[in-house]
Design a protein around this motif. Structure first.
Motif, PDB file in Angstrom:
ATOM      1  N   PHE A   1      -5.489 -14.145  -5.135  1.00 39.07           N
ATOM      2  CA  PHE A   1      -6.105 -14.166  -3.811  1.00 39.07           C
ATOM      3  C   PHE A   1      -5.632 -12.791  -2.778  1.00 39.07           C
ATOM      4  O   PHE A   1      -4.543 -12.559  -3.283  1.00 39.07           O
ATOM      5  N   PRO A   2      -6.331 -12.852  -1.797  1.00 33.80           N
ATOM      6  CA  PRO A   2      -5.823 -11.646  -0.968  1.00 33.80           C
ATOM      7  C   PRO A   2      -4.161 -11.756  -0.450  1.00 33.80           C
ATOM      8  O   PRO A   2      -3.837 -12.979  -0.163  1.00 33.80           O
ATOM      9  N   HIS A   3      -3.509 -10.806  -0.544  1.00 27.98           N
ATOM     10  CA  HIS A   3      -2.270 -10.713  -0.155  1.00 27.98           C
ATOM     11  C   HIS A   3      -1.779  -9.393  -0.069  1.00 27.98           C
ATOM     12  O   HIS A   3      -2.279  -8.369  -0.142  1.00 27.98           O
ATOM     13  N   THR A   4      -0.405  -9.273   0.583  1.00 28.93           N
ATOM     14  CA  THR A   4       0.133  -8.022   0.692  1.00 28.93           C
ATOM     15  C   THR A   4       1.670  -8.173  -0.194  1.00 28.93           C
ATOM     16  O   THR A   4       1.840  -9.386  -0.670  1.00 28.93           O
ATOM     17  N   ASP A   5       2.217  -6.969  -0.430  1.00 30.25           N
ATOM     18  CA  ASP A   5       3.623  -7.266  -1.396  1.00 30.25           C
ATOM     19  C   ASP A   5       4.653  -6.829  -0.528  1.00 30.25           C
ATOM     20  O   ASP A   5       4.662  -5.684   0.118  1.00 30.25           O
ATOM     21  N   PRO A   6       5.874  -7.311  -0.769  1.00 28.63           N
ATOM     22  CA  PRO A   6       7.178  -6.773  -0.395  1.00 28.63           C
ATOM     23  C   PRO A   6       7.322  -5.251  -1.013  1.00 28.63           C
ATOM     24  O   PRO A   6       6.886  -5.212  -2.076  1.00 28.63           O
ATOM     25  N   GLY A   7       8.126  -4.599  -0.573  1.00 31.84           N
ATOM     26  CA  GLY A   7       8.620  -3.470  -1.210  1.00 31.84           C
ATOM     27  C   GLY A   7       8.288  -2.185  -0.158  1.00 31.84           C
ATOM     28  O   GLY A   7       7.764  -2.403   0.965  1.00 31.84           O
ATOM     29  N   LEU A   8       8.382  -1.085  -0.881  1.00 33.90           N
ATOM     30  CA  LEU A   8       8.077   0.320  -0.157  1.00 33.90           C
ATOM     31  C   LEU A   8       6.685   0.445  -0.661  1.00 33.90           C
ATOM     32  O   LEU A   8       5.611   0.944   0.249  1.00 33.90           O
ATOM     33  N   LEU A   9       6.576   0.843  -2.004  1.00 33.61           N
ATOM     34  CA  LEU A   9       5.550   0.986  -2.515  1.00 33.61           C
ATOM     35  C   LEU A   9       5.065   0.202  -3.908  1.00 33.61           C
ATOM     36  O   LEU A   9       6.015  -0.178  -4.404  1.00 33.61           O
ATOM     37  N   ILE A  10       3.907   0.078  -4.232  1.00 29.87           N
ATOM     38  CA  ILE A  10       3.363  -0.671  -5.289  1.00 29.87           C
ATOM     39  C   ILE A  10       2.554   0.400  -6.233  1.00 29.87           C
ATOM     40  O   ILE A  10       1.822   0.979  -5.681  1.00 29.87           O
ATOM     41  N   LEU A  11       3.183   0.651  -7.449  1.00 27.43           N
ATOM     42  CA  LEU A  11       2.615   1.722  -8.259  1.00 27.43           C
ATOM     43  C   LEU A  11       2.037   1.013  -9.613  1.00 27.43           C
ATOM     44  O   LEU A  11       2.598   0.338 -10.418  1.00 27.43           O
ATOM     45  N   LEU A  12       0.548   1.129  -9.564  1.00 24.17           N
ATOM     46  CA  LEU A  12      -0.066   0.131 -10.678  1.00 24.17           C
ATOM     47  C   LEU A  12      -0.682   1.061 -11.617  1.00 24.17           C
ATOM     48  O   LEU A  12      -1.501   2.123 -11.326  1.00 24.17           O
ATOM     49  N   MET A  13      -0.707   0.815 -12.930  1.00 21.66           N
ATOM     50  CA  MET A  13      -1.559   1.297 -13.993  1.00 21.66           C
ATOM     51  C   MET A  13      -1.966  -0.098 -14.692  1.00 21.66           C
ATOM     52  O   MET A  13      -1.351  -0.863 -14.987  1.00 21.66           O
ATOM     53  N   GLN A  14      -3.070   0.292 -15.521  1.00 19.13           N
ATOM     54  CA  GLN A  14      -3.749  -0.671 -16.107  1.00 19.13           C
ATOM     55  C   GLN A  14      -4.439  -0.100 -17.320  1.00 19.13           C
ATOM     56  O   GLN A  14      -4.705   1.272 -17.370  1.00 19.13           O
ATOM     57  N   ASN A  15      -4.869  -1.107 -18.476  1.00 17.83           N
ATOM     58  CA  ASN A  15      -5.366  -0.376 -19.502  1.00 17.83           C
ATOM     59  C   ASN A  15      -7.102  -0.161 -19.352  1.00 17.83           C
ATOM     60  O   ASN A  15      -7.470   0.449 -20.123  1.00 17.83           O
TER      61      ASN A  15
END
Length: 341
Positions: A215-229
């Motif tokens: 569901f819609p959300h924000t995340d803690p931290g400074l940056l989120i770096l995502l990779m996926q297949n």
């Protein structure tokens, strides 16, 4: 209110439960009238990493200006021409699949609620979507399951290379804010920064309708770096619309996160996002949550708070932020709205 009392207040003010509806909750500022589970295929801003780290001053200056504009207008972007080789990306995804394909008993030893554990495995069902996952703390100490045999070596190399990209992005972000290049790096003590990975395995859903997987959300931290297949699945909120992140799997999708919004006193916003699942093939995602030191005090920087722009957020130790609402530091739950003045 004193900063020392914030954590106790948060544990008495749980985040809203969004498990019963696919409509974005109003607290995230998304107009449900314009909401569509299909999303829109608007362009995702691109940051050319080779220009951001260029030795040519004009090229780097223009790239930093573009990065700053993107952070203000979007809060998310795709990184191309980064320094992580395709062979390492593909090898990482293959190693993750081998872990998820292990016999159940080998994975269940990481099924734990012990707050001292830095490796966690589990299964979850959200809105009728099945997901298997594991979470590992990756910095300043690297933790990893022992099986399969090659998992630790390849994940540690991948973690190191992806973290290097994240550090250079934060240096560019510092410059885009008019700060010294190392300002965020030093203020958040990133040498001891607390990072964790979450690997997610979504099985195929053949001939199934689109459905919310997260569901819609924000995340803690400074940056989120995502990779996926595979391409698709992630949707990012922009101006009341859900933008599909349909990108080459070798691009790095970057979201700004809560602590960056706090530091900039709201100038740069933490990205609201969700996951829509309708994959006809197996989908694996592997986001890095890059954060400050657990002991860092995160509050609006003096450069962004004055008499005309009072602080919007209370200062809070990052570990307390992660553990608010009785969460563990590896769970990565946001409580951004609860620390607003």
């Amino acid at each position: 209110m004193d900063n020392t009392n914030v954590a106790s207040v948060l544990t008495q003010s749980p985040l809203p439960n969004n498990k019963t509806s696919s409509v974005p909750p109003k607290e995230y500022g998304v107009d449900s009238i314009n909401d569509s589970i299909l999303g829109v295929n608007d362009a995702i801003p691109i940051i050319d990493y080779s220009l951001l780290t260029s030795d040519v001053p004009d090229q780097r200056s223009q790239a930093i200006q573009h990065l700053g504009k993107t952070c203000i207008e979007y809060g998310f972007f795709a990184v191309t021409n980064h320094s992580i080789p395709d062979s390492l990306i593909n090898g990482t995804m293959e190693a993750l699949l081998r872990f998820f394909d292990l016999a159940e008993e080998k994975k269940r030893k990481y099924e734990t609620s012990n707050s001292t554990d830095k490796i966690r495995w589990g299964r979850g069902d959200v809105n009728q979507v099945t997901r298997e996952f594991f979470k590992i703390a990756s910095h300043p100490q690297f933790h990893c399951p022992t099986d399969p045999d090659d998992l630790r070596e390849i994940l540690q190399e991948y973690s190191t290379r992806l973290r290097e990209v994240g550090i250079n992005l934060l240096r560019g972000i510092s410059k885009s804010l008019g700060l010294e290049e190392s300002c965020i790096e030093k203020a958040m003590d990133l040498e001891s920064g607390y990072d964790f990975f979450t690997a997610n395995d979504y099985p195929p859903r053949l001939s199934a309708p689109n459905i919310i997987g997260q569901f819609p959300h924000t995340d803690p931290g400074l940056l989120i770096l995502l990779m996926q297949n595979v391409s698709g699945g992630l949707q990012l909120e922009h101006k009341g619309k859900w933008v599909n992140a349909n990108l080459n799997p070798n691009c790095i999708i970057v979201n700004l996160a809560d602590q960056l919004e706090i530091i900039t006193n709201g100038k740069y916003k933490s990205t609201i996002h969700r996951v829509v699942v309708n994959n006809e093939v197996r989908r694996v995602t592997f986001p890095l949550f890059m954060g400050p030191s657990l002991e860092a005090m995160v509050s609006p920087a003096p450069e962004f708070a004055d008499d005309n722009h009072p602080p919007v957020y209370r200062g809070m130790i990052y570990k307390d932020y992660l553990e608010a609402n009785q969460q563990h530091v590896i769970e990565g739950k946001s409580c951004l709205k609860q620390i607003r003045f």
